[in-house]
Structure formats: structure tokens, C-alpha cells
Design a protein around this motif. Sequence first.
Motif, PDB file in Angstrom:
ATOM      1  N   ASN A 166       5.126  -2.780   1.432  1.00 30.90           N
ATOM      2  CA  ASN A 166       6.199  -3.145   2.359  1.00 30.90           C
ATOM      3  C   ASN A 166       5.631  -3.704   3.662  1.00 30.90           C
ATOM      4  O   ASN A 166       6.201  -4.633   4.256  1.00 30.90           O
ATOM      5  CB  ASN A 166       7.074  -1.923   2.652  1.00 30.90           C
ATOM      6  N   GLY A 167       4.510  -3.153   4.114  1.00 33.44           N
ATOM      7  CA  GLY A 167       3.860  -3.679   5.313  1.00 33.44           C
ATOM      8  C   GLY A 167       3.419  -5.122   5.124  1.00 33.44           C
ATOM      9  O   GLY A 167       3.503  -5.939   6.054  1.00 33.44           O
ATOM     10  N   MET A 168       2.939  -5.451   3.918  1.00 32.02           N
ATOM     11  CA  MET A 168       2.558  -6.839   3.626  1.00 32.02           C
ATOM     12  C   MET A 168       3.780  -7.760   3.667  1.00 32.02           C
ATOM     13  O   MET A 168       3.704  -8.886   4.157  1.00 32.02           O
ATOM     14  CB  MET A 168       1.890  -6.910   2.248  1.00 32.02           C
ATOM     15  N   VAL A 169       4.891  -7.255   3.152  1.00 35.24           N
ATOM     16  CA  VAL A 169       6.118  -8.064   3.158  1.00 35.24           C
ATOM     17  C   VAL A 169       6.596  -8.289   4.584  1.00 35.24           C
ATOM     18  O   VAL A 169       6.970  -9.408   4.976  1.00 35.24           O
ATOM     19  CB  VAL A 169       7.206  -7.372   2.312  1.00 35.24           C
ATOM     20  N   ILE A 170       6.606  -7.240   5.401  1.00 31.57           N
ATOM     21  CA  ILE A 170       7.071  -7.345   6.795  1.00 31.57           C
ATOM     22  C   ILE A 170       6.220  -8.336   7.582  1.00 31.57           C
ATOM     23  O   ILE A 170       6.738  -9.113   8.407  1.00 31.57           O
ATOM     24  CB  ILE A 170       7.042  -5.952   7.465  1.00 31.57           C
ATOM     25  N   ASN A 171       4.909  -8.350   7.309  1.00 29.56           N
ATOM     26  CA  ASN A 171       4.010  -9.261   8.025  1.00 29.56           C
ATOM     27  C   ASN A 171       3.909 -10.630   7.362  1.00 29.56           C
ATOM     28  O   ASN A 171       3.051 -11.434   7.752  1.00 29.56           O
ATOM     29  CB  ASN A 171       2.616  -8.630   8.124  1.00 29.56           C
ATOM     30  N   PHE A 217      -6.733 -14.123   3.197  1.00 30.71           N
ATOM     31  CA  PHE A 217      -5.581 -13.248   3.313  1.00 30.71           C
ATOM     32  C   PHE A 217      -6.035 -11.789   3.284  1.00 30.71           C
ATOM     33  O   PHE A 217      -6.980 -11.449   2.569  1.00 30.71           O
ATOM     34  CB  PHE A 217      -4.598 -13.479   2.153  1.00 30.71           C
ATOM     35  N   PRO A 218      -5.362 -10.927   4.018  1.00 29.76           N
ATOM     36  CA  PRO A 218      -5.609  -9.481   3.844  1.00 29.76           C
ATOM     37  C   PRO A 218      -5.143  -9.061   2.452  1.00 29.76           C
ATOM     38  O   PRO A 218      -4.230  -9.667   1.878  1.00 29.76           O
ATOM     39  CB  PRO A 218      -4.767  -8.828   4.945  1.00 29.76           C
ATOM     40  N   THR A 219      -5.765  -8.027   1.911  1.00 28.30           N
ATOM     41  CA  THR A 219      -5.396  -7.536   0.588  1.00 28.30           C
ATOM     42  C   THR A 219      -5.071  -6.046   0.650  1.00 28.30           C
ATOM     43  O   THR A 219      -5.463  -5.350   1.588  1.00 28.30           O
ATOM     44  CB  THR A 219      -6.535  -7.760  -0.425  1.00 28.30           C
TER      45      THR A 219
END
Length: 917
Positions: free
Chosen positions: A371-376, A463-465
Motif C-alpha cells: 500500500n505504501g508503494m501505491v500511495i507513493n 525504482f524502489p522495491t
Amino acid sequence: MATGPVEYTIGGVNISFPYKAYPSQLAMMNSIVRGLNSEQHCLLESPTGSGKSLALLCAALGWRQEKIQMDENCKPHSSSLHCQCLCHNKTKETEVAVVDLTVSPSPEVQTQSLASRLSGKCRASLHSESQTEQDFQPEKKRIRSAENMVESLIPLNGCLFFCLQASVPCTCCPCDSTKASAADKDGTRGIPRIFFGTRTHKQITQITHELKRTLYSTVPMTILSSRDHTCVNARVSPHANRNERCRELREDKEGKSCSFYHGVHKMRDQCTLQRVHGLHDAWDIEDLVTLGKRLRSCSYYAARELMAGASVVFCPYNYLLDPMIRESMDINLRGQIVVLDEAHNIEDCARESASFTLDLNILRFAGDELNGMVINDIRRSQHELLRDFCYCLINWIMDSQGLMSDRGYESACKVWSGLEILQIFHNLGITADSLKILKKNLAEVLEKEDRGKSNSKEDAELFPTIGSATSTVLKNLFMVLDFACQDDRRFSGDYRVVLQKSFTWTNEVPPDKPDANGYFVRPTYRQRSVKVKKEVLTLSFWCLNPAVAFSDLSEGVRCIVLTSGTLSPMSSFSSELGVKFSIQLEANHVIDKSQVWVGTIGAGPQGTKLCATFRHTETYSFQDEVGALLLQVCMVMPKGVLCFLPSYKMLDKLRDRWINTGLWDKLEEKKIVVTEPRGGPKEDFESLLNLYYDAVKYCSERDGALLIAVCRGKVSEGLDFSDDNARAVVTIGIPFPSFKDLQVELKMKYNDQLCKSRGLLPGQRWYEIQAYRALNQALGRCIRHRKDWGALILVDDRFRNNPNKYITGLSKWVRQLVKHHHTFSEAMQSLSSFSQLMMDAESHHTNHEVQTPSTSCVQSPAPQSFSPSLMKTEHNQAPGEIMKFKTERHTITNIKCVSCVTNRDVMIHSTHDLFDD
């Protein structure tokens, strides 16, 4: 009698053996060669101490060497040009590119050969690189001039010429492995590679030591292991999660990359390892780690790179069984040879490799990270689907809590079949088609680079993973769902999905509390942690059919060899693993029967019946009688004594009772008493073992030590208690699995349902076999080599009252020697006589061997032990005995039997017919 290597011809294959082989070793090598030639699977039992590992190595490597020679003889020559391979000093015809190396050397240099100058320059280069003091450095592009490329090409490859034609590589040595072709990595080159799996890393050490004894010790090899055993970077080793820390450094997340990882080229090919770094013979993990530290090169990734050119790959066998590990380690078994040593637990390991248990808290963490990846807005579309999958599963688990029923104290569960769960997931939108999309998205989000349409590394966007914990959860979930869905839900009925609720106690530091004025005051002293009771929810995908994972492994494999000293009873392997083992062997022990005492005792010193069922073990009379029996055994048997109990619960009860009655003190007066710990750090366990070994070796006030352990524990699996370390093994009861274990209960029901349709063993029979295997494994700690001696004491009245049921489950060599003793005094008198006879024989023959006068035959071609029975002259050939000739080359033919010692089909043909005098 020869002391050097002996060459045998078995099934048309020349096999070099370090000494004259035992009958059981000849039978094993014959079975293995038959299996490799006919591409049939083998199930081979040979007792511990009979040299089965050596037979496995020599037979498999000898067969492979024979195939290489046949392949070389059949290869067409592609050119008249002639090249010289410096590695083996052999000539080969091939199409070559001649490199002009003419320079103007100084007079001093002219006196040296070209190969020695280039090899010396390579060593100096590698040595200078290893002196770098920086642990972390930015990754740099390495640009070589044409001159440097020519100079570095030759010493690394070990040959003066570089073969242009890939179809005709140099196969005389490992020098062709520097740049292995894709076909070689895939195992399609024609010569199968040997994957040798054992249960633990410690057993790999023992196997490589055996390989050093053979003429095959120089074959290209590698050892696959975890970072816990191979990481040499001091910035990674202290971390609890070394995999995650290694990944962070490799991905340069902190601005500094791992220099060890970028130095892996220094030791990643077989020729450099052998000719430059000196690892000529078989090496161990410790050798590779030591080399990695010296060269500042990553031994973990070097071992993986070395697999491309290896003839034999050693690894724990879960690396071969577990599809997740096979994928991550790039292991392709198609067309290869798989040898699984110590395979008595293979059924359990296969089930576990296709199973997965998920903690709700970990699933929540994964959902929140996604979810944090989606928010960012990081690869939003891919992460969004994965997040929704996690949240959907979380919501279903929470809604299903009401379906659970109580099961014991503070525990509850709900069980679904695989078909039921697939239908539920289908209603949630999780289908085979959506699973493919989810797996594709997961693969994309794990890529840290996106090169776009240009496919250029310079234009790549980083990209961050997600972390390794989240990716592991998703990969394992997709794996079990894949197994359940594949081949039109073929394996769905083999799964049980269980939602369980339990409670656990954890230590937590209490949160800071405000004072009367509302201020938070942190105390200067360290706060004590308090125990907190927490609810735990887990969702388990249990595979009840080991054939699910094993069929995935066996598909396309040339030959599978399962071997152990304790495979009995062998009837379950074919039905459980779903593989036909056409070649089976139950070999006898190499020792003389006078070297081992095997007896059952059904009553204690006071005459109390000893039947270790739950009802009896709870009584004080049983506990006291077992303690008195053990004390008597410690008084009769010298040095080390092992005692195995069915469970840790019984161990705790007996220890508490014996301490209260004073029996524990009496045991400690006779021997130092050590008990196996339940869990705990590896270092603590090893320190306890060292305490036991030292007590046996050096103790003067007391006669050795007593080690009380548990069947299926660490002591009973894979540890060597040779000679004085185990002069007696005492087993109390029969170690049946816990009947209250939900997984055991479900497995028994599963077998009962399918015993007729699939030929599986009935649930009760399967349950009993688990006990016999654990018992045989514990008994196998004694008698570890040809000259060893000891006693096996089985304490339980059921062995004598119902031998057809309980004795038949023992290993063949044990059940042939079992003697039932009606009274305790009779057993102790017999045991005392045996012990005294063995100690007298040992003291009389410490400095010389007993030679057997022989006019026609001997029982074993190996050096004789000090057993008194071997003093007799034997003129008649017994079943399984082999004629002893003066020749050192033998041809073995016509070994047909399941047991090499039950008929006389083992023959040695020789060019000489003279017997040893």
C-alpha cells in the motif's frame, strides 16, 4: 592385501575404489550403475559405517567419467589443426584461433616458459586486487585493452588456445567451464551432472572428505549453501536477515556497493580455482570461505557460478526438493543425476517443500508495504493488484474466525480441503488466470530497473522495491496455489488448508506512562520486559502428498538414487513419492555379528513390566524402573552411552523424577550426564556435544558420559558417535508421532481415503512406519565403521510380545541379530559378558591387526577387526563372501539380489587364480 586403489569393472564401467570394497559396497555400486545405464530409479539401504557414501561417489563419478570418454571417442574431428591443453598435457584436434603473442622479452624472461609467465602474472594480478582495504566501493566499469585481454585469457582458461567451435570444447579438464554455454548450464550437453544432496551442511563436509580419498578428488565441483555459511562480508554477517542485508548492499542502497560481490570473478571458474588458487582436490565450504576472505571475493556467489562447470554439485537436499530454492539458485535438474543421501526423511521434506504456513501479522505487514508503494505512486498498477490480493486474503481470514471450532486448551481451528478452498478463492476473484497476472506483476515489481523501450542501461530508471519478507510471502502463496491449480486441479485434493488460532507469550518492554502532570519521564535504568499474552492466527496450506513436490523434481531427471542406513520399512517410498524404484537393495552390515549386541528388555530390575505407552509412562513405577535400568547399563558399559526417549516431555518428566529420588546423583557418580536441549542456539548445542565428547575422552574420575536425547532430535540425526563415543545405545519405547498433532491426524485420514485407489499405505501403517524410521535412526548412532563395536538395547515389552509387528520394522541388519531376554538379570549378564569380551579383545589387539588364516576365502576384503570370532579359521564360503585374489583389477557381474549377502551371485573374475596366502 592391497592398500592402494583397486579398479573394478561393473556393468561395463571402470570404477576406481580407494581399497578393496566390502560386499555391500560392491552391491551398491552395481545397483547404481544399473540404474544409470537403464535410467531407472534406485532405493538403496546400507547400514551406517558400511561405506555407502564412498560407493555412491565412486560409482556415479566413474560412470560419468566413462560417458565423457565415450563421448570424446565418438566426436568427429573438425579440423587438422592440433592444439595442446596444458592442464592435462593431452592433445586434441580442434579448430583454433592462433593468437600472436610475440613480444621482445628480456633475456631473463626468455628462460621461462610462456605458460609459467602468464600464470605468474595472473596470480600477481589476483593478489594485488585482494589487497584492497575498502569493503565497499562504487561499481566501476572495467575496460581492458586488447593486449590485456590476450594476456588474461590464457591463464584463466588454462589452455594456450581458445576454441572457436563450441561443439568441440576441451573436456579433459575444467578449463572449458570459464564461459559455459547456455546448453551446458541447462544440462542438455549430453553428459549428466551429479547433484548430491544430503540432509545437513555438516554431512556435506563428511562427503567431501570421502571424495578426497578417491582418484576422483580432482573433478570440478561446487557446494551450494546459504549465506549463513558462506558470507565473508563483515557488514553482512552480524545481521539476523543476511539475505536482506546482502540485497541492500548489492543494490547500492547506501551509496556503497559490496566489493566482495564485485570480486566474484576472481574465483568463479573451475580452472582458476584449481590451477591458480590451489584447490586441486575436493574442498569444503570452509576452504572456499577462507579463499574468499583472502581474495576479498564473495564465496556465496562464487559457489553458484562454479555450478556451470561442475561435474558434481553438493547441497542440502531441500535445495533440490523445494521449487522456490531451485528457482532462486538456478538449478535445472532435467537430464541430470540426483543422489539423495540420508534420505529417510525425504517424504516429510517433500511434503514440507510444497506446503506453506502464513502468519496473519506478516500478511498485514506485506499488505501495508504494498500500500505504501501505491500511495507513493511507484509502479502503481502492479503494486495495486498485489495489495488488493493481500487485503482480500486478510478480510477473508478475519471473516472465517467464526467458523473455527475449539481444539484443546486455548486453541481452535477450521479445516478445508484443497477443492473447497479453490472454490472459495474463485468467489473472491482469485483464479488460475488471475494468479498468472499476479505472478507477472510480482516479477515486474522485483526488478529495480526499467529500461523502457530503448532497452539501454544508461537510460534505465531505478525504482524502489519491496522487501524480502513481502516478496517471500507472495512467492510462497503463489507456489502453493500453483500446485493446487496446475494440470486442471490435479493436486487440489492433496491439500488441506487450516486456519488456526492459538496464544503465545512474548517478552515486551512496557510503554512509557505519563506521571500525574501528564509528562512522560523515561527512567534512567533499563526497564524490565514483561510477558504479554498474544493471539496468533495462522493460515496453513498443508500438502499431504509428497509426490506433489517429488514429481516436480523427478520430471525429466535421468536417475534418482535414494539411500540411507535407515530406509526400512521400504514399502512406503514408491506409493508416497509417486515414483517407481525399480532397483532396490537392503545390504547387510560389514561388521561381524560378534561385534554388536542387540537385545530387547521388557522388564526392569524389580520385575516391573516396561511398556512405554502414555498410560504407563505417567506412573512413578515406570519412571523409577527405567532409571534403575539405565544406571545398571552405565555400570556395565564403558565410556559413552546414548539414551533415546520418544519425546522432550518424557525427558523432562524422567529428569524431574530422578532428581527428586536421588537417582540422578547416582548416574552422575558413574558418568557425566548431559541432556539434549529443546531448541536454543546452535552454539549451545555444540558446546554440550563437546562436553560429552571430552568427558568420554578425558574423564578419569568417572567412566565416560551419558547423553540423554530424543528421537527425531538433533542428536539422532547425522551425528557421528564412533568408537568410545557410543558403546551402547538405549532406546526407551517406540517413538510414535504425537497422535494429537492435527497434521498427523489429517495425514492418516488422507491415506485411509486413498489407500485403495492410489495404493497408499493405510493411515495406521503409515503412522507406525514413522516410528520405526525414527527408532532405526537412533540405533544407527552406534557402529560407525568396520572395527567399531557396541550394544543396541531396546527397552519395551512390545518387542518380545509381538515381534511380527514391531521387530519387522527394524533395519535388516538389526532384526537379524535381535535376541529377546525374558528377565532383566539375564539381559545384564549377557551384556556384561559381551562388554568384557570386547574390551579384552580391544586391549590385546591395540597395536596389531588380527590376521585370518585363509585357504579359500575371507569374510571381507577390508582389514580385519579385533573381533575374537575372526580368530577362527573358516574353510567354507558363507553367503555374501567374496573370493580374495592377488590381482588389483576386478570385474563384477551378475549381482541380481535385493541383498548382496543372501545369495552367492557376487563374483570376481580375474586374470589370476592365485589366492592370498
